[in-house]
Design an enzyme around this catalytic site. Structure first.
Site, PDB file in Angstrom:
ATOM      1  N   THR A 182      40.947 -38.639 -13.810  1.00 54.75           N
ATOM      2  CA  THR A 182      39.827 -39.197 -14.592  1.00 54.75           C
ATOM      3  C   THR A 182      38.958 -38.123 -15.233  1.00 54.75           C
ATOM      4  O   THR A 182      38.112 -38.436 -16.076  1.00 54.75           O
ATOM      5  CB  THR A 182      38.897 -40.045 -13.697  1.00 54.75           C
ATOM      6  OG1 THR A 182      38.472 -39.235 -12.605  1.00 54.75           O
ATOM      7  CG2 THR A 182      39.602 -41.288 -13.197  1.00 54.75           C
ATOM      8  N   LYS A 183      39.125 -36.862 -14.859  1.00 50.57           N
ATOM      9  CA  LYS A 183      38.250 -35.796 -15.362  1.00 50.57           C
ATOM     10  C   LYS A 183      38.638 -35.411 -16.795  1.00 50.57           C
ATOM     11  O   LYS A 183      39.509 -36.021 -17.401  1.00 50.57           O
ATOM     12  CB  LYS A 183      38.293 -34.595 -14.417  1.00 50.57           C
ATOM     13  CG  LYS A 183      37.892 -34.949 -12.962  1.00 50.57           C
ATOM     14  CD  LYS A 183      36.422 -35.300 -12.806  1.00 50.57           C
ATOM     15  CE  LYS A 183      36.084 -35.976 -11.493  1.00 50.57           C
ATOM     16  NZ  LYS A 183      36.127 -35.142 -10.308  1.00 50.57           N
TER      17      LYS A 183
END
Ligand SMILES: *Cc1c(COP(=O)(O)O)cnc(C)c1O
Length: 377
Positions: A182-183
């Site tokens: 998700t980064k």
């Protein structure tokens, strides 16, 4: 019903896949040339500050605190508005975590609160670039250094960002990244520690690889034999494999494009929601060049939970980032009490992260916006 929209997700291209399969067909799977290449590619985004690749953002924090020499009786002053790992890794080394409150607008560590929290036992001040917006790093660095402490920047959200014209990675004594899917870029699991000091780098590399000393000149028993390696200080295996480093190098080539698309989505949300009664859109400070990992909307009048449930029911995967770290029972059981950091607690009570990732279309973003407007009627 329309497709479920997650709050975040990776973007993996054919080039990324080709980079990984090339390594899989080669001689190295773990520690080989792709690691060194990824570390130098990453340094191109940190103003040249060297990087040590590790297996997660959590490992990066553990390595960074170990490099800083955190042990029993050492204090780490940090923000509660973060993922628990920022504090947990210091606690695991025996450090005493001291939470200082955040600023009401950005959710970042408040320099005045940090200054009030430091003592002669403080060894690290750990800031978090919440949502991708850099913290007040100049002031926090002064506070740390005036007290003989190091500044650590948990930049899990902010790789590719800058502060007062200087890139994230060049602003603190130790900077940590996460490459979780998700980064802002991913290696599946992965992270890195970035440091300008040769001593901190050597300690970080040592902790990543069991503390093994291979250099004969540094060994206590150099005549043991050509095979000999010895351990002077305990470490762990936090080595990020070649396969994942190849993905990281490929993703880094796309970081500028990711940043741009994230900024467009962020701006689209803000344009549509800033005039809506009942919410606050994220603040941007002078001199900040964020990479927006999150879109932290704040929902007023106690309606956050209701809006969360409403959006989830509509297939919109909102998230809440974060419960104040000291609310976790593990800290509660150590004697940390609610009420300690009122700004962080208020921020948490209002925060709702809207979907934000590069592949979101304008139509997806408009769907989220329409549902938020629909909720407030
Ligand atoms: C994601 C994250 C971490 C931990 O990174 P992992 O790669 O998931 O271990 C640490 N700090 C912050 C602020 C994060 O968002």
């Amino acid at each position: 019903m329309a497709d479920f929209l997650p709050y975040g997700r990776q973007s993996v291209s054919d080039e990324d896949i080709a980079a990984v399969t090339e390594v899989l067909r080669g001689d190295w799977l773990t520690t080989g040339p792709a690691v060194t290449r990824f570390e130098s590619d990453l340094a191109e985004h940190t103003g040249g500050t060297p990087a040590v690749a590790v297996t997660s953002g959590t490992a990066a924090l553990h390595v960074a605190y170990a490099a800083a020499g955190i042990g029993p009786d050492d204090e780490v002053v940090t923000s509660p508005m973060t993922f628990v790992a920022t504090a947990a890794t210091a606690a695991l080394l025996g450090g005493n975590v001291v939470f200082a409150d955040v600023e009401a607008d950005t959710g970042n560590l408040d320099p005045a609160a940090a200054a009030a929290a430091v003592t002669s036992r403080t060894k690290v001040v750990a800031a978090v670039d919440y949502a991708g917006h850099p913290a007040e790093l100049d002031e926090l660095g002064r506070i740390a250094h005036d007290n003989g402490a190091l500044l650590l920047e948990d930049a899990a959200h902010s790789v590719g960002g800058s502060w007062q014209g200087r890139p994230v990675g060049s602003l603190a004594d130790l900077t940590t990244f996460s490459f979780f899917p998700t980064k802002n870029l991913t290696t599946a699991e992965g992270g890195a520690v970035v440091a300008g000091s040769d001593e901190l780098l050597a300690r970080a590399r040592g902790f990543r690889n069991h503390g093994l000393v291979r250099d004969k000149a540094a060994q206590r028993y150099p005549d043991e034999g050509a095979w000999h390696q010895e351990v002077h200080e305990f470490g762990l295996n936090y080595r990020l494999p070649d396969v994942l480093c190849a993905l990281g190098s490929s993703q880094l080539r796309r970081l500028a494009e990711f940043k741009k698309r994230r900024a467009e989505i962020h701006a689209r949300y803000t344009a549509a929601l800033s005039s809506l009664d009942g919410v606050l859109t994220p603040a941007v400070r002078e001199g900040a060049d964020p990479v927006w990992h999150l879109y932290p909307l704040r929902v007023l009048e106690g309606r956050r939970r209701a809006l969360f449930d409403h959006l989830r029911a509509k297939g919109i995967g909102v998230q809440v980032n974060y419960i104040p770290a000291y609310w976790h029972p593990v800290f509660e059981d150590l004697g940390y009490r609610r009420g300690m950091c009122p700004n962080a607690e208020l921020y948490y009570g209002q925060e709702l992260s809207l979907p934000l990732f590069p592949a979101l279309t304008d139509a997806d973003v408009d769907r989220v916006i329409d549902e938020v407007h629909g909720f407030f009627g």
